[in-house]
Design a protein around this motif. Structure first.
Motif, PDB file in Angstrom:
ATOM      1  N   TYR A   1       0.754  -1.096  -0.092  1.00  0.00           N
ATOM      2  CA  TYR A   1       0.077  -0.125  -0.022  1.00  0.00           C
ATOM      3  C   TYR A   1       0.891   1.282   0.083  1.00  0.00           C
ATOM      4  O   TYR A   1       2.143   1.108   0.385  1.00  0.00           O
ATOM      5  CB  TYR A   1      -1.117  -0.046   1.010  1.00  0.00           C
ATOM      6  N   CYS A   2       0.258   2.443  -0.392  1.00  0.00           N
ATOM      7  CA  CYS A   2       0.853   3.722  -0.599  1.00  0.00           C
ATOM      8  C   CYS A   2       1.434   4.345   0.652  1.00  0.00           C
ATOM      9  O   CYS A   2       2.301   5.105   0.884  1.00  0.00           O
ATOM     10  CB  CYS A   2       0.375   4.459  -1.604  1.00  0.00           C
ATOM     11  N   ASN A   3       0.254   4.223   1.745  1.00  0.00           N
ATOM     12  CA  ASN A   3       0.728   5.034   2.975  1.00  0.00           C
ATOM     13  C   ASN A   3       0.269   6.561   2.787  1.00  0.00           C
ATOM     14  O   ASN A   3       0.974   7.235   3.633  1.00  0.00           O
ATOM     15  CB  ASN A   3       2.232   4.651   3.418  1.00  0.00           C
ATOM     16  N   GLU A   4      -0.017   7.043   1.498  1.00  0.00           N
ATOM     17  CA  GLU A   4      -0.174   8.502   1.398  1.00  0.00           C
ATOM     18  C   GLU A   4      -1.893   8.872   0.915  1.00  0.00           C
ATOM     19  O   GLU A   4      -2.304   9.953   1.377  1.00  0.00           O
ATOM     20  CB  GLU A   4       0.434   8.816   0.137  1.00  0.00           C
ATOM     21  N   CYS A   5      -2.632   7.882   0.635  1.00  0.00           N
ATOM     22  CA  CYS A   5      -3.737   8.206   0.069  1.00  0.00           C
ATOM     23  C   CYS A   5      -4.834   8.362   1.279  1.00  0.00           C
ATOM     24  O   CYS A   5      -4.330   7.918   2.336  1.00  0.00           O
ATOM     25  CB  CYS A   5      -4.523   7.061  -1.043  1.00  0.00           C
ATOM     26  N   GLU A   6      -5.961   8.680   1.171  1.00  0.00           N
ATOM     27  CA  GLU A   6      -6.893   8.928   2.208  1.00  0.00           C
ATOM     28  C   GLU A   6      -7.390   7.577   2.948  1.00  0.00           C
ATOM     29  O   GLU A   6      -7.131   7.375   4.317  1.00  0.00           O
ATOM     30  CB  GLU A   6      -8.160   9.182   1.544  1.00  0.00           C
ATOM     31  N   PRO A   7      -7.617   6.701   2.344  1.00  0.00           N
ATOM     32  CA  PRO A   7      -7.780   5.118   3.126  1.00  0.00           C
ATOM     33  C   PRO A   7      -6.600   4.887   3.958  1.00  0.00           C
ATOM     34  O   PRO A   7      -6.779   4.474   4.948  1.00  0.00           O
ATOM     35  CB  PRO A   7      -8.113   4.124   2.004  1.00  0.00           C
ATOM     36  N   CYS A   8      -5.347   4.956   3.542  1.00  0.00           N
ATOM     37  CA  CYS A   8      -4.294   4.591   4.196  1.00  0.00           C
ATOM     38  C   CYS A   8      -4.161   5.486   5.315  1.00  0.00           C
ATOM     39  O   CYS A   8      -3.526   5.188   6.340  1.00  0.00           O
ATOM     40  CB  CYS A   8      -2.810   4.634   3.378  1.00  0.00           C
ATOM     41  N   ARG A   9      -4.325   6.842   5.143  1.00  0.00           N
ATOM     42  CA  ARG A   9      -4.244   7.858   6.230  1.00  0.00           C
ATOM     43  C   ARG A   9      -4.917   7.190   7.264  1.00  0.00           C
ATOM     44  O   ARG A   9      -4.844   7.724   8.487  1.00  0.00           O
ATOM     45  CB  ARG A   9      -4.460   9.222   5.800  1.00  0.00           C
TER      46      ARG A   9
ATOM     47  N   ILE B   1      -7.587  -1.094   1.408  1.00  0.00           N
ATOM     48  CA  ILE B   1      -8.448  -0.481   0.311  1.00  0.00           C
ATOM     49  C   ILE B   1      -7.741   0.836  -0.034  1.00  0.00           C
ATOM     50  O   ILE B   1      -8.143   1.526  -0.642  1.00  0.00           O
ATOM     51  CB  ILE B   1      -9.876  -0.107   0.536  1.00  0.00           C
ATOM     52  N   CYS B   2      -6.378   0.713  -0.074  1.00  0.00           N
ATOM     53  CA  CYS B   2      -5.440   1.637  -0.539  1.00  0.00           C
ATOM     54  C   CYS B   2      -5.914   2.010  -1.868  1.00  0.00           C
ATOM     55  O   CYS B   2      -6.025   1.046  -2.683  1.00  0.00           O
ATOM     56  CB  CYS B   2      -4.171   1.014  -0.503  1.00  0.00           C
ATOM     57  N   GLU B   3      -5.775   3.149  -2.458  1.00  0.00           N
ATOM     58  CA  GLU B   3      -6.366   3.725  -3.673  1.00  0.00           C
ATOM     59  C   GLU B   3      -5.039   2.998  -4.737  1.00  0.00           C
ATOM     60  O   GLU B   3      -5.327   3.332  -5.856  1.00  0.00           O
ATOM     61  CB  GLU B   3      -6.607   5.210  -3.880  1.00  0.00           C
ATOM     62  N   ASN B   4      -4.046   2.966  -4.291  1.00  0.00           N
ATOM     63  CA  ASN B   4      -2.900   2.575  -5.068  1.00  0.00           C
ATOM     64  C   ASN B   4      -2.354   1.243  -4.857  1.00  0.00           C
ATOM     65  O   ASN B   4      -1.280   0.829  -5.000  1.00  0.00           O
ATOM     66  CB  ASN B   4      -1.795   3.715  -4.976  1.00  0.00           C
ATOM     67  N   LEU B   5      -3.182   0.439  -4.313  1.00  0.00           N
ATOM     68  CA  LEU B   5      -3.039  -1.018  -3.771  1.00  0.00           C
ATOM     69  C   LEU B   5      -2.211  -1.889  -4.748  1.00  0.00           C
ATOM     70  O   LEU B   5      -2.779  -1.822  -5.894  1.00  0.00           O
ATOM     71  CB  LEU B   5      -4.136  -1.692  -3.164  1.00  0.00           C
TER      72      LEU B   5
HETATM   73 ZN   LIG Z   1      -2.675   4.088  -0.043  1.00  0.00          ZN
END
Ligand SMILES: [Zn+2]
Ligand SMILES: NC(=O)c1ccc[n+]([C@@H]2O[C@H](COP(=O)([O-])OP(=O)(O)OC[C@H]3O[C@@H](n4cnc5c(N)ncnc54)[C@H](O)[C@@H]3O)[C@@H](O)[C@H]2O)c1
Ligand SMILES: [Zn+2]
Length: 336
Positions: free
Chosen positions: A87-95, A101-105
């Motif tokens: 996961y990206c750890n930056e998108c809203e779901p990650c935050r 459900i990361c947007e960049n999973l």
């Molecule tokens: Zn993410």
């Protein structure tokens, strides 16, 4: 090293590839067992939206560390489970901590090179150490078990509830096992495969062959005419998309687990009059994955009966065809 790669619709290759080079953030894992899942079948059928050719398939696998930099908590020889989610750890779901459900999973074995290979390079943060209490072949089922745990946890299921599961594939049966150990009153599971239902029955689930018996009648009989509190839809076709609405009680919850190959028609008018809830679920959180490992280590779940085949990687074509036909197989593992 030998690896199964995706080469286009219904075309897989057994290729000879170089063993991957690792960075200090990665480990080289000697893969021991890798399981075929419904998502692999979507890739194989050429209908997965993300998988590209040359992909080394396989996201359900276990192995042993053969190369790793010093100064980490892992060492060569450690037996490991692999959480395939990046996961990206930056998108809203990650935050918000919803990494699954990361947007960049990116999924190892779908978006990134996977585990149907003799070796896989895995980011150290995706590794989980396993004790000798978990058998190497069963460790390949930690990932689907995490899916089942997440599904039940995400649903409104409560102790004492009646549950219906549509589809006795590996995911459907695992959901049944988790619902049962979580205190379900009755768990009904339907399928059209006699073999799969026989396995489901060994886990104490009430089985319905929907080719031979009216599922809705059985649900009504079992629930004193009320309907199930929660229905898990795990078969993914129009017939089960209709049944999920008929099997549920007024104000009950339908949890859609399936990834539909073709968008189904859902009778929203019928749902509205009974205030039904419709929910969906995707993969699992780190907590679910850790729970899956814990359940296995403590021997709380015996998933051995879900493993129907262990084949050498050279039998990859036979393996995929067996799972495609699905009637006489459950979890098929490649032995690497
Ligand atoms: Zn993410
Ligand atoms: N939500 C998630 O994160 C997630 C994760 C893994 C898998 N999945 C999806 O869950 C579904 C199940 O996965 P699986 O690996 O167990 O797949 P599977 O194909 O092995 O199981 C589906 C089962 O449904 C049965 N079925 C077909 N028609 C039926 C009918 N009319 N009534 C009852 N049963 C019927 C099939 O015989 C089969 O046993 C797939 O759609 C898969 O893509 C979702
Ligand atoms: Zn899977």
């Amino acid at each position: 090293m030998k690896a199964i790669t995706y080469a286009g619709k219904e075309q897989l290759l057994l290729e000879e590839l170089s063993v991957p080079q690792i960075t200090t953030d990665e480990a080289l894992v000697k893969v021991k067992y890798g399981g075929i899942c419904g998502t692999d079948m979507m890739i194989y059928a050429g209908v997965h939206p993300r998988a590209k050719t040359s992909l080394v398939m396989g996201h359900e696998f276990s192995g042993e560390i053969t190369k790793i930099s010093s100064g980490t908590s892992f060492k060569i020889g450690d037996k490991v489970a692999i959480n395939p989610i990046r996961y990206c750890n930056e998108c809203e779901p990650c935050r918000l901590g919803n990494y699954h459900i990361c947007e960049n999973l990116k999924y190892i074995g779908i978006d990134l090179q996977g585990g149907f290979a003799e070796y896989a390079k895995i980011p150290i943060e995706n590794l989980h150490i396993l004790s000798d209490k978990v058998k190497e072949d069963e460790a390949a089922l930690i990932e689907p078990l995490a899916v089942a745990i997440h599904t039940v946890r995400r649903s409104q299921f409560k102790v004492g509830d009646n549950v219906t599961i549509l589809g006795a594939g590996p995911i459907g049966i695992l959901i049944g096992i988790i619902a049962k150990i979580s205190g379900a009153a009755e768990v009904i599971i339907s399928d059209v495969s006699k073999y799969r239902l026989e396995v489901a029955e060994t886990y104490g689930l009430i089985t319905v062959n929907s080719m031979e018996m009216d599922l809705i009648e059985k649900v009504k009989m079992t629930t004193k005419g009320v309907g199930s509190d929660v229905v898990f839809e795990v078969a993914g076709n129009q017939i089960t998309a209709n049944q999920m609405i008929s099997a549920i009680k007024t104000q009950g919850e339908i949890m859609v687990v399936s990834v539909y190959k073709k968008a189904p028609i859902i009778d929203l008018a019928n749902m509205h009059f009974r205030e039904l809830s419709l929910s969906t679920t995707r993969c699992f959180s780190p907590k679910d994955f850790e729970a899956a490992i814990k359940f296995m280590e403590e021997g709380r779940i015996d998933i051995s009966r879900l493993i129907s085949h262990r084949l050498p990687i050279e039998s990859f074509k036979e393996g995929f065809e067996l799972v495609k036909e699905s009637k006489n197989s459950l979890k098929l593992l490649f032995e690497l």
